[in-house]
Motif scaffolding. Sequence first.
Motif, PDB file in Angstrom:
ATOM      1  N   ASP A  12       0.824  -1.213   0.000  1.00 26.20           N
ATOM      2  CA  ASP A  12       0.000   0.000   0.000  1.00 26.20           C
ATOM      3  C   ASP A  12       0.854   1.257   0.000  1.00 26.20           C
ATOM      4  OD1 ASP A  12      -2.346  -1.474  -0.006  1.00 26.20           O
ATOM      5  OD2 ASP A  12      -2.439  -1.552   2.191  1.00 26.20           O
ATOM      6  N   GLU A  13       1.948   1.231   0.751  1.00 29.36           N
ATOM      7  CA  GLU A  13       2.853   2.388   0.780  1.00 29.36           C
ATOM      8  C   GLU A  13       3.506   2.608  -0.574  1.00 29.36           C
ATOM      9  OE1 GLU A  13       5.396   1.180   3.987  1.00 29.36           O
ATOM     10  OE2 GLU A  13       4.302   2.404   5.452  1.00 29.36           O
ATOM     11  N   ILE A  14       3.851   1.513  -1.255  1.00 29.27           N
ATOM     12  CA  ILE A  14       4.457   1.618  -2.586  1.00 29.27           C
ATOM     13  C   ILE A  14       3.470   2.250  -3.564  1.00 29.27           C
ATOM     14  CG2 ILE A  14       5.303   0.301  -4.576  1.00 29.27           C
ATOM     15  CD1 ILE A  14       6.587  -1.636  -2.609  1.00 29.27           C
ATOM     16  N   ILE A  15       2.222   1.816  -3.515  1.00 27.81           N
ATOM     17  CA  ILE A  15       1.207   2.370  -4.409  1.00 27.81           C
ATOM     18  C   ILE A  15       1.006   3.851  -4.125  1.00 27.81           C
ATOM     19  CG2 ILE A  15      -1.247   2.280  -5.004  1.00 27.81           C
ATOM     20  CD1 ILE A  15      -1.056  -0.779  -4.532  1.00 27.81           C
ATOM     21  N   GLU A  16       0.966   4.219  -2.853  1.00 27.18           N
ATOM     22  CA  GLU A  16       0.801   5.624  -2.479  1.00 27.18           C
ATOM     23  C   GLU A  16       1.983   6.470  -2.952  1.00 27.18           C
ATOM     24  OE1 GLU A  16       0.657   8.263   1.598  1.00 27.18           O
ATOM     25  OE2 GLU A  16      -0.110   6.209   1.654  1.00 27.18           O
ATOM     26  N   LYS A  17       3.203   5.962  -2.745  1.00 24.95           N
ATOM     27  CA  LYS A  17       4.402   6.679  -3.196  1.00 24.95           C
ATOM     28  C   LYS A  17       4.400   6.819  -4.710  1.00 24.95           C
ATOM     29  CE  LYS A  17       7.566   6.943   0.315  1.00 24.95           C
ATOM     30  NZ  LYS A  17       7.901   8.250   0.804  1.00 24.95           N
ATOM     31  N   LEU A  18       3.966   5.772  -5.400  1.00 26.87           N
ATOM     32  CA  LEU A  18       3.923   5.787  -6.861  1.00 26.87           C
ATOM     33  C   LEU A  18       2.989   6.888  -7.361  1.00 26.87           C
ATOM     34  CD1 LEU A  18       4.977   4.328  -9.364  1.00 26.87           C
ATOM     35  CD2 LEU A  18       3.077   2.751  -9.162  1.00 26.87           C
ATOM     36  N   GLU A  19       1.833   7.025  -6.732  1.00 27.56           N
ATOM     37  CA  GLU A  19       0.895   8.078  -7.115  1.00 27.56           C
ATOM     38  C   GLU A  19       1.483   9.460  -6.850  1.00 27.56           C
ATOM     39  OE1 GLU A  19      -2.586   7.151  -4.875  1.00 27.56           O
ATOM     40  OE2 GLU A  19      -3.136   5.476  -6.168  1.00 27.56           O
ATOM     41  N   ASN A  20       2.128   9.620  -5.685  1.00 24.99           N
ATOM     42  CA  ASN A  20       2.727  10.911  -5.333  1.00 24.99           C
ATOM     43  C   ASN A  20       3.866  11.280  -6.279  1.00 24.99           C
ATOM     44  OD1 ASN A  20       0.970  11.135  -3.179  1.00 24.99           O
ATOM     45  ND2 ASN A  20       2.450  10.373  -1.686  1.00 24.99           N
ATOM     46  N   GLU A  21       4.726  10.322  -6.583  1.00 24.35           N
ATOM     47  CA  GLU A  21       5.861  10.575  -7.465  1.00 24.35           C
ATOM     48  C   GLU A  21       5.394  10.890  -8.883  1.00 24.35           C
ATOM     49  OE1 GLU A  21       9.203  10.759  -6.787  1.00 24.35           O
ATOM     50  OE2 GLU A  21       8.726  10.540  -4.669  1.00 24.35           O
ATOM     51  N   SER A  22       4.349  10.201  -9.345  1.00 26.40           N
ATOM     52  CA  SER A  22       3.825  10.460 -10.685  1.00 26.40           C
ATOM     53  C   SER A  22       3.259  11.875 -10.780  1.00 26.40           C
ATOM     54  CB  SER A  22       2.743   9.451 -11.040  1.00 26.40           C
ATOM     55  OG  SER A  22       3.275   8.157 -11.111  1.00 26.40           O
ATOM     56  N   ARG A  52      11.640   2.245 -10.241  1.00 26.88           N
ATOM     57  CA  ARG A  52      11.992   1.362  -9.122  1.00 26.88           C
ATOM     58  C   ARG A  52      10.740   0.902  -8.372  1.00 26.88           C
ATOM     59  NH1 ARG A  52      16.299   5.386  -8.149  1.00 26.88           N
ATOM     60  NH2 ARG A  52      18.224   4.466  -8.924  1.00 26.88           N
ATOM     61  N   LEU A  53       9.814   1.825  -8.143  1.00 24.52           N
ATOM     62  CA  LEU A  53       8.578   1.481  -7.450  1.00 24.52           C
ATOM     63  C   LEU A  53       7.763   0.486  -8.268  1.00 24.52           C
ATOM     64  CD1 LEU A  53       7.591   5.022  -6.170  1.00 24.52           C
ATOM     65  CD2 LEU A  53       8.216   3.087  -4.728  1.00 24.52           C
TER      66      LEU A  53
END
Length: 64
Positions: A12-22, A52-53
Amino acid sequence: MKQSEIVQLTKDEIIEKLENESAALEQLKMNHSVSQLENPMEIRAKRKTIARLNTELTKRELNG
């Protein structure tokens, strides 16, 4: 963000970070098209972090 940091995150943290980074990457691209960025290498760093994510997310899905 380094790979060793990404491995320690939950799915879940990876998905959240992915959205933020995008979103941050899109904002950087928009700012860069309007005016020069102070450090245009930030765009490359964001792209690599997103890759990486995505890689870690795919790896976890394949491993179950």
